[in-house]
Design an enzyme around this catalytic site. Structure first.
Site: not given
Length: 780
Positions: A481, A610
């Site tokens: 990730h 994000t």
């Protein structure tokens, strides 16, 4: 061992007669062609750098400016207003290319034209950046676009140029703005007020006010100052190999296992089957992946555009291939190579190195199928300690860093580890078969579990992604990730699945098209020398990983009654509909509300990743409580739902436009640690658990096929482990018009959670909300 010697260009032996050299002609040829290919890539990068550097200009536009200047001169019109003559006077006189007046005049005009052209490019870029800083279009109702926004859209189209490359817009993207402290704290308090009782809220309000008045101004000044010179205020002042503070402190400094806690998985197409031949499916897929990498290197991939006109930041795509997370005692590092010509493959406890090229030519799918089949047919047993070696990447990071330094820093172990870490990506050939059977709901959950953690030692969790191939040809990905977020790997996956299904194809017997070349050297078996002390650490890491994997409950299901097509009849966004349903489901499951995390992108800004949308709002809790009470009229419930949906959509818009809550507070916390400033408010905010962590999987980023024409060519999205030990992780894909896929995770060790129970609550919540609007549902 013949294939191992092919990797060495020459060997020599010292004898009494002298030095005996043994040359490998094949290896020398491979080195020569690799060098040629490397120089070709360098030239392509130089060319792309020039084209990207002058975008939205082009050589054609430069030539047009030069010809206009020359034409005006021949018509005795000085459009330069004397600048050409000024430049000509400053050119050196004497012999050489400047001798004739005509040459000096032409050179002066070319210099002037180039200056005008470059000035125009800078003007267009700054104008485009100013236009892209406007986000009012996001806050306008669907179908009610203002005249101002229409004019804005036309200007963006005009300034965006023609045929942009992948990174053409990077310098034109605006910086992520730093929100004001007062606005962030106001939104934070609003997001937790309904989750706290009066006494708790008063305490938090007091802490927030004290922080805002005393500590925050100093921290904010540093943050604003850094935002002036950094491309993104999340970017750190040190560690140039780290893209942002979020990446470093949330991912790379984590010392817990990557498996389940950080890595996530992505599923294959689940409603169609291309072939049952494991090696053939891999041949097409790996070939398509390297085709994508070639397009990525050449910047031939089009930037993702919101509404078809607003470019998204593409920087995360740079590290998709040739990237590995290297463990460290205190923090990990992402190692990215400019190129890699092989993949690392795992099968039945053995590791292989499979070359992707023959010289400078990319292997065809049929050749790759043959190479994978050779690995499948290889009868050799694992070496001592080799079978569960990858469990080191599934266990604790400190233990992996220590054992890597002690046993893998020299000799054949280092060479073999380098072959894995320097590979384009990792491939796992599984002996199990998994596929979604609509008649067997448990099949999708078992498929997801296999992708999430497998056997805990048949995935290399440090690689940017592991391509997993099951025995029946079904595929999936396990993705690290830190280097990027899910939409980035989703972009690759859409391209690969579309290319596999519609461009490459298979023969009637399920094999790749074409004829293989049997003269290719077989894949190289990696050699290890793993002592018993290292094997003990491998076993310890495996036990840690196995306990973690066994504790994960995963419930995946396909919701068939309706999809986004019928949700839109409720006059709300599909994402808001699902998020409110999740709040209703959680309250029915736990009898209370909780802090809810929904990931939202900030890629409209340069180097944006994000932001958090706090989905549990005052409006959504009011709707849920009214639904549970069962005493309200349907019209009142509809009104409460629309208020909750509008609140959620507005929170998403704020997050996307840089006015979120959590990244700003996170950066203030990082600055406070740098300055040695203590803040009880920030410490408490950042320690709050996200007991419901949610994410929507993006789809159809690449329009490679018509979803209306091929409605069954749908992936099921992907999933991740629960963020909190007593919480849920929920990933969902609103797959087309008529279905939704859900991936719900929890931990068996928590007596308060149950993934299947929560999944059933989600089903019922969706149906109950649909009934409010009398939305007709298809037969399930």
């Amino acid at each position: 061992m013949a294939e191992a010697h092919q990797a060495v260009a020459f060997q020599f032996t010292v004898t009494p007669e002298g030095v005996d050299f043994r040359l490998s002609r094949e290896a020398l040829k491979h080195i020569y062609l690799s060098g040629i290919n490397s120089w070709k890539k360098r030239l392509i990068r130089i060319k792309n750098g020039i084209l990207r550097g002058v975008y939205p200009g082009s050589p054609t536009s430069w030539l047009f400016v030069v010809m206009t200047t020359l034409g005006s001169s021949y018509c005795n019109v000085d459009i330069s207003m004397g600048l050409v003559c000024f430049i000509q006077r400053w050119l050196p006189e004497g012999c050489g290319p400047y001798r004739s007046p005509e040459t000096r005049t032409l050179l002066s005009m070319a210099i002037f034209s180039t200056g005008v052209w470059m000035t125009g490019i800078l003007f267009f870029r700054q104008a485009l950046k100013l236009l892209l800083s406007y986000h009012g279009w996001l806050f306008e109702m669907h179908g009610q676009i203002s005249h101002f926004t229409r004019v804005w859209a036309m200007c963006v189209r005009l300034l965006s140029g023609q045929r942009p490359m992948l990174y053409s817009f990077q310098t034109s993207l605006p910086k992520l703005p730093v929100p004001s402290v007062s606005a962030t704290i106001h939104r934070y308090l609003e997001s937790v007020q309904h989750l706290l009782d009066d006494e708790e809220y008063y305490r938090m309000e007091t802490l927030a006010k004290e922080f805002q008045e005393k500590t925050a101004p100093r921290l904010q000044k540093y943050l604003v100052l850094k935002s002036w010179w950094a491309a993104n205020y999340l970017q750190p002042p040190t560690h140039p190999q780290v893209s942002d503070w979020w990446e470093e402190y949330v991912y790379l400094r984590g010392r817990t296992p990557l498996m389940v806690n950080s890595n996530y998985y992505v599923m294959d197409l689940v409603l169609v089957k291309n072939t049952d031949v494991q090696a053939a499916r891999l041949g097409n897929i790996v070939h398509a992946m390297i085709m994508y990498r070639r397009k990525l290197d050449r910047e031939e991939i089009k930037p993702v555009m919101a509404l078809g006109i607003v470019p998204m930041c593409s920087y995360q795509m740079e590290r998709m291939f040739n990237t590995t997370r290297i463990p460290g005692k205190d923090t990990d590092v992402l190692q990215h190579l400019t190129d890699s010509r092989h993949v690392a493959v795992y099968h039945k406890g053995r590791f292989f190195k499979l070359w992707l090229y023959e010289g400078s030519r990319l292997l065809k799918p049929r050749d790759l199928e043959m190479q994978f089949q050779r690995i499948l047919d290889d009868p050799s047993p694992p070496q001592p300690g080799e079978e569960r070696l990858a469990a080191l990447t599934a266990g604790g990071r400190v233990e992996w860093a220590q054992v890597r330094q002690a046993f893998f820093s020299s000799g054949k172990n280092k060479a073999a580890l380098d072959a894995i870490e320097r590979a384009a990506f990792f491939v796992a050939l599984d002996e199990e078969s998994h596929r979604y059977d609509p008649e067997d709901e448990a099949s999708l959950s078992l498929y997801g579990k296999a992708l999430l953690h497998g056997s805990c030692y048949n995935r290399w969790f440090d690689k940017s992604f592991t391509l997993i191939a099951f025995k029946n040809g079904q595929l999936g990905l396990n993705t690290e990730h830190a280097w990027a977020d899910a939409p980035i790997i989703g972009h690759l996956w859409e391209f690969v699945l579309g290319t596999d299904s519609f461009d490459l194809g298979y023969s009637e017997t399920g094999h790749c098209l074409g004829t293989p070349n049997p003269a290719l050297a077989p894949p190289q078996r990696l050699q290890w020398d793993i002592p018993e002390q290292c094997q003990a650490v491998i076993e310890s890491s495996y036990q840690v990983a196995k306990a973690l994997a066994d504790d994960v409950e995963l419930y995946c299901f396909q919701f068939l009654p309706f999809g986004k097509g019928l949700i839109k009849k409720c006059r709300t966004s599909p994402d808001a509909f699902v998020q409110i349903a999740l709040q209703l489901a959680y309250f029915r499951d736990r009898g209370k509300f909780c802090l809810t995390y929904e990931a939202s992108m900030t890629r409209m800004f340069r180097e944006g990743r994000t932001e958090t949308v706090r989905s549990c709002t005052c409006e959504s809790t009011a709707f849920v409580q009214a639904m549970v009470q069962g005493r309200h009229l349907k019209a009142n419930l509809q009104d409460l739902f629309r208020k909750a949906a509008e609140k959620h959509q507005n929170a998403c818009r704020l997050a996307m436009t840089g006015a979120g809550i959590d990244r700003h507070l996170f950066c203030l916390y990082v600055v406070s640690k740098f300055l040695g400033v203590s803040s009880p408010f920030l410490a408490e905010v950042l320690s709050e658990p996200w007991r419901l962590s949610t994410s929507q999987t993006a789809q159809f980023q690449i329009r490679m096929f018509d979803p209306n024409k091929y409605p069954n060519h749908l992936g099921a999205g992907g999933g991740f482990g629960p963020v909190a030990n007593d919480g849920y992780g929920v990933s969902y894909m609103i797959a087309g018009e008529n279905t939704i896929f859900f991936h719900v995770s929890s931990k068996f060790s928590s007596s308060e959670t149950n993934a299947q129970r929560f999944g059933n609550h989600i089903r019922q919540a969706l149906l109950d909300i649909a009934d409010l609007f009398q939305v007709p549902k298809a037969d399930s």
